[in-house]
Design an enzyme around this catalytic site. Sequence first.
Site, PDB file in Angstrom:
ATOM      1  N   ASP A 105      -6.489  -2.760  11.141  1.00 22.18           N
ATOM      2  CA  ASP A 105      -5.476  -2.338  10.637  1.00 22.18           C
ATOM      3  C   ASP A 105      -4.739  -1.095  11.190  1.00 22.18           C
ATOM      4  OD1 ASP A 105      -3.652  -1.891   7.935  1.00 22.18           O
ATOM      5  OD2 ASP A 105      -4.827  -3.471   7.370  1.00 22.18           O
ATOM      6  N   ASP A 123     -12.091   9.356  -2.182  1.00 17.79           N
ATOM      7  CA  ASP A 123     -12.738   8.034  -2.658  1.00 17.79           C
ATOM      8  C   ASP A 123     -13.363   7.156  -1.487  1.00 17.79           C
ATOM      9  OD1 ASP A 123     -11.393   9.145  -4.908  1.00 17.79           O
ATOM     10  OD2 ASP A 123     -10.182   7.520  -5.318  1.00 17.79           O
ATOM     11  N   HIS A 165      -1.409   1.833   4.999  1.00 16.52           N
ATOM     12  CA  HIS A 165      -1.815   0.498   4.758  1.00 16.52           C
ATOM     13  C   HIS A 165      -3.237   0.248   4.942  1.00 16.52           C
ATOM     14  CE1 HIS A 165      -1.975  -3.895   5.288  1.00 16.52           C
ATOM     15  NE2 HIS A 165      -1.086  -3.904   4.326  1.00 16.52           N
ATOM     16  N   ASN A 179       4.131 -13.198   3.124  1.00 15.82           N
ATOM     17  CA  ASN A 179       4.940 -12.755   2.158  1.00 15.82           C
ATOM     18  C   ASN A 179       6.388 -13.317   1.922  1.00 15.82           C
ATOM     19  OD1 ASN A 179       2.652 -11.076   1.332  1.00 15.82           O
ATOM     20  ND2 ASN A 179       3.588  -9.249   2.102  1.00 15.82           N
ATOM     21  N   ALA A 211      -4.253 -16.502   9.371  1.00 15.35           N
ATOM     22  CA  ALA A 211      -4.894 -17.092   8.235  1.00 15.35           C
ATOM     23  C   ALA A 211      -4.637 -18.627   8.466  1.00 15.35           C
ATOM     24  CB  ALA A 211      -3.890 -16.673   6.763  1.00 15.35           C
ATOM     25  N   TYR A 250      -5.385 -20.504  10.933  1.00 11.38           N
ATOM     26  CA  TYR A 250      -6.487 -21.148  11.782  1.00 11.38           C
ATOM     27  C   TYR A 250      -7.700 -21.578  10.489  1.00 11.38           C
ATOM     28  CZ  TYR A 250      -4.193 -18.722  15.675  1.00 11.38           C
ATOM     29  OH  TYR A 250      -3.407 -18.659  16.584  1.00 11.38           O
ATOM     30  N   THR A 276     -10.611 -19.042   9.462  1.00 10.47           N
ATOM     31  CA  THR A 276     -10.497 -17.971   8.653  1.00 10.47           C
ATOM     32  C   THR A 276     -10.445 -18.428   7.064  1.00 10.47           C
ATOM     33  OG1 THR A 276      -7.937 -18.020   8.516  1.00 10.47           O
ATOM     34  CG2 THR A 276      -9.031 -17.035  10.283  1.00 10.47           C
ATOM     35  N   SER A 285      -1.581  -8.959   1.627  1.00 15.13           N
ATOM     36  CA  SER A 285      -2.728  -7.962   2.237  1.00 15.13           C
ATOM     37  C   SER A 285      -3.504  -7.604   1.156  1.00 15.13           C
ATOM     38  CB  SER A 285      -1.910  -6.750   2.826  1.00 15.13           C
ATOM     39  OG  SER A 285      -1.371  -6.733   4.029  1.00 15.13           O
TER      40      SER A 285
END
Length: 377
Positions: A131, A140, A164, A255, A266, A268, A271, A318
């Site tokens: 990312d 946190d 992100h 999206n 995604a 493939y 995954t 995401s």
Amino acid sequence: MDRTEILRCLHTAQSCHAHNSKRRIVRFQQSGDYERFLHEWSKLYANTASPQAVRHIPLIKAFSLPISNAQPSLKLPGSIWTEDDSQVTVHATVYKPAARDKGIPWGVQEIKAPLAWSLTTGHRIKVGVIDTGIDFGHPDLKHSITRGINLLNRAALPHDDNGHGTHIAGTIAAANQLQGMIGVAPRSTIYPVKAFDQNGSAFVSDIILGIDWCVRNRVDVINMSFGMKTRSKSLLNAVTNAYNAGIIIVASSGNDGKRKSIDYPARYPQTIAVGATNRLRRIAPFSNRGLYIDIYAPGDKIFSSWLRGKYNEMSGTSMATSHVSGAIALLLAHKPGLSPGDIKSILKRSMMPLRGTKTPRLIGELDVLRMLQAVDR
């Protein structure tokens, strides 16, 4: 491929300027050609100040290099093929800064993760997050992260200059319940892999290098909250190598609100493809959907960690993907040794049917308790 051809390729790439060139991935099918290219590249770039012009991608025996727009075609032997080194973008929209919301975010509650923490918290499971990096100073996250790697600047830590990646990491593994938030698998460990720049953009070659690093560092799960519209053979090869190494790859579907198509990687089959739901347990309007989706998870107005120790509310597939990655960390800590195929099967047979769908048996939302019960049966 002889030495003259190799040197011509490398010198041309070195002299290309970013504004009048595009990147191509050059992949070698014969190990002899690859070894010769690697040898010449190593000699040429040993003392160069700008090694990034030509990037070595050892996982797939390839290189990424810039090609001048004036000369878009490379004349290479038939045993060597090329493809565009396309740009990839993260799958999220920033909604608004959020005030500190102590405790457990709604998405973590929705998937019933807290009910599983008496059994598993994801202890010692390694989650690679390819990312924009991570906020190392976030209170946190400080107990949930390791050093990772910055593929854009190898000399630096993978600091997040976008937000992100920090948001994704918080949903997976935040661990500050008394003063901040808590994620799905609070005792799992995030391995931040910075492949995306401050605009949330990366090249396919950056992603492959990130996958390569995750394979070599033996992570258990790779979170891929990004995508592109075009199919890449090089990316598929890298994903397949990781899959064959036993790594579970979780990818966001996109999206665009499409009903019959999702983004790569995604799409493939190696995954786990994730779509997004909202608080009403319906598919979020922005989420891609259809038969390519393996599972849905909360992705609308998700509260999580942000830059400079703050918090933000974001929406996108995401965010849904990070919930699934955290859940898989819980599952692997509870039942080590499960293969990627095992985990996809467990997720699909334990999901909760969604509201407002015509095919409830085929479409469902992540449910951690049902998932753990399914593996114990």
